[in-house]
Design a protein around this motif. Structure first.
Motif, PDB file in Angstrom:
ATOM      1  N   ILE A 298       0.847  -1.195   0.000  1.00  0.00           N
ATOM      2  CA  ILE A 298       0.000   0.000   0.000  1.00  0.00           C
ATOM      3  C   ILE A 298       0.879   1.242   0.000  1.00  0.00           C
ATOM      4  O   ILE A 298       1.821   1.348   0.787  1.00  0.00           O
ATOM      5  CB  ILE A 298      -0.949   0.004   1.227  1.00  0.00           C
ATOM      6  CG1 ILE A 298      -1.856  -1.232   1.197  1.00  0.00           C
ATOM      7  CG2 ILE A 298      -1.752   1.292   1.301  1.00  0.00           C
ATOM      8  CD1 ILE A 298      -2.762  -1.334  -0.002  1.00  0.00           C
ATOM      9  N   ARG A 299       0.544   2.188  -0.874  1.00  0.00           N
ATOM     10  CA  ARG A 299       1.297   3.438  -0.972  1.00  0.00           C
ATOM     11  C   ARG A 299       0.417   4.662  -0.734  1.00  0.00           C
ATOM     12  O   ARG A 299       0.931   5.759  -0.557  1.00  0.00           O
ATOM     13  CB  ARG A 299       1.961   3.551  -2.350  1.00  0.00           C
ATOM     14  CG  ARG A 299       2.951   2.444  -2.649  1.00  0.00           C
ATOM     15  CD  ARG A 299       4.218   2.592  -1.800  1.00  0.00           C
ATOM     16  NE  ARG A 299       5.107   1.450  -1.965  1.00  0.00           N
ATOM     17  CZ  ARG A 299       5.234   0.474  -1.077  1.00  0.00           C
ATOM     18  NH1 ARG A 299       4.551   0.474   0.032  1.00  0.00           N
ATOM     19  NH2 ARG A 299       6.068  -0.523  -1.277  1.00  0.00           N
ATOM     20  N   ASP A 300      -0.876   4.467  -0.746  1.00  0.00           N
ATOM     21  CA  ASP A 300      -1.812   5.589  -0.569  1.00  0.00           C
ATOM     22  C   ASP A 300      -2.649   5.336   0.680  1.00  0.00           C
ATOM     23  O   ASP A 300      -3.214   4.256   0.857  1.00  0.00           O
ATOM     24  CB  ASP A 300      -2.715   5.718  -1.799  1.00  0.00           C
ATOM     25  CG  ASP A 300      -1.906   6.027  -3.048  1.00  0.00           C
ATOM     26  OD1 ASP A 300      -1.554   7.196  -3.231  1.00  0.00           O
ATOM     27  OD2 ASP A 300      -1.615   5.078  -3.802  1.00  0.00           O
ATOM     28  N   PHE A 301      -2.732   6.359   1.539  1.00  0.00           N
ATOM     29  CA  PHE A 301      -3.440   6.251   2.804  1.00  0.00           C
ATOM     30  C   PHE A 301      -4.429   7.406   2.932  1.00  0.00           C
ATOM     31  O   PHE A 301      -4.119   8.540   2.560  1.00  0.00           O
ATOM     32  CB  PHE A 301      -2.454   6.277   3.980  1.00  0.00           C
ATOM     33  CG  PHE A 301      -1.548   5.081   3.985  1.00  0.00           C
ATOM     34  CD1 PHE A 301      -1.872   3.947   4.709  1.00  0.00           C
ATOM     35  CD2 PHE A 301      -0.375   5.073   3.244  1.00  0.00           C
ATOM     36  CE1 PHE A 301      -1.058   2.828   4.704  1.00  0.00           C
ATOM     37  CE2 PHE A 301       0.461   3.966   3.231  1.00  0.00           C
ATOM     38  CZ  PHE A 301       0.114   2.842   3.960  1.00  0.00           C
ATOM     39  N   TYR A 302      -5.605   7.080   3.460  1.00  0.00           N
ATOM     40  CA  TYR A 302      -6.665   8.068   3.631  1.00  0.00           C
ATOM     41  C   TYR A 302      -7.170   8.023   5.070  1.00  0.00           C
ATOM     42  O   TYR A 302      -7.121   6.988   5.731  1.00  0.00           O
ATOM     43  CB  TYR A 302      -7.842   7.757   2.696  1.00  0.00           C
ATOM     44  CG  TYR A 302      -7.519   7.859   1.227  1.00  0.00           C
ATOM     45  CD1 TYR A 302      -7.767   9.029   0.519  1.00  0.00           C
ATOM     46  CD2 TYR A 302      -6.975   6.781   0.536  1.00  0.00           C
ATOM     47  CE1 TYR A 302      -7.477   9.131  -0.828  1.00  0.00           C
ATOM     48  CE2 TYR A 302      -6.672   6.865  -0.813  1.00  0.00           C
ATOM     49  CZ  TYR A 302      -6.926   8.041  -1.491  1.00  0.00           C
ATOM     50  OH  TYR A 302      -6.632   8.136  -2.829  1.00  0.00           O
TER      51      TYR A 302
END
Length: 150
Positions: A116-120
């Motif tokens: 995972i490279r994108d976090f919200y």
């Protein structure tokens, strides 16, 4: 000394109390929150494979919580999955010590180890203290949810 560990079912009574403290802290930002509100399915957060749910302890007392969950992203985005961060809470007497930052770092590393490279995450636009804390870690605003109550 601060120690992070996986949340477990024995933690549920304390986690329920911390969730209520979080809801009360956020209630001024959303007057539509129910009196008997809950935010999370704790059983699922504790037991679902694509979720890391951590608690931070000092002297055996839970003082911080947070989770990251791998979720499918919207089909129009370049990434197929992202890490969603939630139940980010530090008890008032332990704030300002960098616990949230340490917790976020552990959750993000776990996600990165799974590709995972994108976090919200979600934060109320009026919660300036939380926004500043997330910006210190590198988060930026991307979408503003708007509502109309008639």
């Amino acid at each position: 000394m601060l120690n992070f560990r996986d949340a477990n079912f024995n933690d549920k009574p304390k986690l329920l109390a911390l969730e209520q403290a979080l809801i009360e802290a956020e209630r001024p930002f959303n007057k539509l929150t129910k009196v008997d509100a809950t935010y999370h399915d704790l059983d699922a957060l504790i037991s679902v494979a694509d979720t890391l749910f951590l608690v931070g302890e000092i002297d055996g007392q839970i003082v911080a919580t947070g989770y990251v969950q791998i979720r499918a992203s919207k089909t129009y985005l370049q990434h197929s999955h992202h890490g969603y961060l939630g139940f980010m809470y530090v008890v008032p007497q332990c704030r300002g010590q960098g616990l949230n930052k340490k917790l976020l770092e552990k959750l993000i590393v776990w996600g990165q180890e799974r590709g995972i490279r994108d976090f919200y995450l979600e934060v109320y636009t009026q919660n300036n203290v939380a926004i500043k804390a997330y910006e210190k870690v590198g988060f930026t605003s991307s979408v503003v949810e708007m509502k109309l109550t008639l």
